[in-house]
Structures are given as C-alpha cells and as structure tokens.
Design a protein around this motif. Structure first.
Motif, mmCIF file in Angstrom:
data_model
loop_
_atom_site.group_PDB
_atom_site.id
_atom_site.type_symbol
_atom_site.label_atom_id
_atom_site.label_comp_id
_atom_site.label_asym_id
_atom_site.label_seq_id
_atom_site.Cartn_x
_atom_site.Cartn_y
_atom_site.Cartn_z
ATOM 1 N N UNK A 118 0.866 -1.171 0.000
ATOM 2 C CA UNK A 118 0.000 0.000 0.000
ATOM 3 C C UNK A 118 0.906 1.225 0.000
ATOM 4 N N UNK A 119 0.739 2.046 -1.017
ATOM 5 C CA UNK A 119 1.549 3.250 -1.203
ATOM 6 C C UNK A 119 0.649 4.461 -0.942
ATOM 7 N N UNK A 120 0.801 5.055 0.235
ATOM 8 C CA UNK A 120 -0.076 6.176 0.580
ATOM 9 C C UNK A 120 0.299 7.451 -0.155
ATOM 10 N N UNK A 162 -3.003 0.572 -3.719
ATOM 11 C CA UNK A 162 -2.571 -0.716 -3.169
ATOM 12 C C UNK A 162 -2.272 -1.616 -4.357
ATOM 13 N N UNK A 163 -1.064 -2.184 -4.368
ATOM 14 C CA UNK A 163 -0.609 -3.027 -5.471
ATOM 15 C C UNK A 163 -0.449 -4.444 -4.957
ATOM 16 N N UNK A 164 -1.162 -5.399 -5.577
ATOM 17 C CA UNK A 164 -1.029 -6.777 -5.114
ATOM 18 C C UNK A 164 0.095 -7.497 -5.864
ATOM 19 N N UNK A 165 0.305 -8.760 -5.537
ATOM 20 C CA UNK A 165 1.436 -9.505 -6.099
ATOM 21 C C UNK A 165 1.318 -9.732 -7.604
ATOM 22 N N UNK A 166 0.129 -9.559 -8.180
ATOM 23 C CA UNK A 166 0.010 -9.658 -9.640
ATOM 24 C C UNK A 166 0.018 -8.290 -10.308
ATOM 25 N N UNK A 199 -1.959 -5.858 -9.808
ATOM 26 C CA UNK A 199 -3.272 -5.213 -9.888
ATOM 27 C C UNK A 199 -3.304 -4.086 -8.865
ATOM 28 N N UNK A 200 -3.909 -2.966 -9.249
ATOM 29 C CA UNK A 200 -3.927 -1.798 -8.377
ATOM 30 C C UNK A 200 -5.342 -1.448 -7.962
ATOM 31 N N UNK A 201 -5.461 -1.050 -6.700
ATOM 32 C CA UNK A 201 -6.730 -0.623 -6.137
ATOM 33 C C UNK A 201 -6.519 0.743 -5.493
ATOM 34 N N UNK A 202 -7.454 1.643 -5.704
ATOM 35 C CA UNK A 202 -7.349 2.968 -5.094
ATOM 36 C C UNK A 202 -7.487 2.865 -3.576
ATOM 37 N N UNK A 203 -6.729 3.691 -2.882
ATOM 38 C CA UNK A 203 -6.766 3.749 -1.420
ATOM 39 C C UNK A 203 -7.223 5.145 -1.032
ATOM 40 N N UNK A 204 -8.225 5.212 -0.184
ATOM 41 C CA UNK A 204 -8.759 6.511 0.226
ATOM 42 C C UNK A 204 -8.294 6.832 1.645
#
Length: 127
Positions: free
Chosen positions: A43-45, A50-54, A56-61
């Motif tokens: 998780x890169x604030x 948030x970047x998983x091992x594959x 894939x990226x998810x937005x972090x609020x």
C-alpha cells in the motif's frame, strides 16, 4: 500473539544532488520478497494505491503521505516512512503468530522475534 518492533535508521540525503527519497527508491523497484517472505501487497499512501502480487492496483482513500505498507505471507507487515523531524527512516514491523492454550508463550515470542530479526536484516538490504 502479535510481536512488534520499531527501528529508526539514519539516512543521508544530499538535497543538492539527491531529489529522490528512500521511499521513492523503493517505489521504483518494489520487492517481490522481503527475506524469505513473499510480498502479498504494497500500500503506497503517497500515490493512494494498493498493489497486489500480480500488479493489480486498487485505489486507497487515506490521506496522502510518504508511507509504504508491505503485507507479507505468514501474517507479517512492515510499514516504512520517513521521520518528520530528522533524516531517518522509520520501520514498523509486526508478525502475528497463532497461540493456543497448549503453546508456550515464551517460545512463540522467541519465534516471532526471530521472524522480525530476519525481516529487519532483509529490509536494510533493500534501502
């Protein structure tokens, strides 16, 4: 049982020649492993992702901050951030071990401390 440790490491950052922070250096080459443990996600604030091992990226609020959170296999977590007042990096380590009524808590704590010892050495090699 949760075993935690906080480490501070002095870093030299020459602002006349070095415009990249240690966190930015990690971001450019995110590790797939820390020591013997696979990185499950980062998780890169600073970039709110948030970047998983594959990859894939998810937005972090969450509020933007120069913080990286590494979630590792084996229920271990490492948080890396710069100090706000000194040229230091702060590392926060946690490992969680299951504890049953038949377990010796002192042995579990020693086991957790060994895991964290290994993670500390591995992280110092990455920075």
């Amino acid at each position: 049982m949760s075993i935690t440790r906080q480490i501070s490491k002095w870093v030299s950052l020459d602002t006349t020649t070095d415009d990249v922070t240690p966190g930015d250096k990690l971001r450019k080459n995110l590790p797939k492993k820390v020591g013997d443990y696979k990185v499950l996600s980062v998780t890169d604030l600073k970039n709110s992702v948030k970047i998983d091992s594959s990859n894939d990226q998810t937005a972090v609020k969450l509020p933007c901050s120069d913080v990286l959170i590494f979630e590792l296999e084996g229920d271990s977590t490492i948080v890396v951030r710069p100090s706000g007042t000194e040229p230091k990096l702060k590392y926060y380590f946690e490992t969680i071990l299951p504890l049953s009524t038949s377990d010796d808590p002192i042995q579990k704590q020693q086991q957790g401390n060994k895991i964290i010892d290994n993670l500390v050495v591995a992280m110092e090699k990455l920075i």
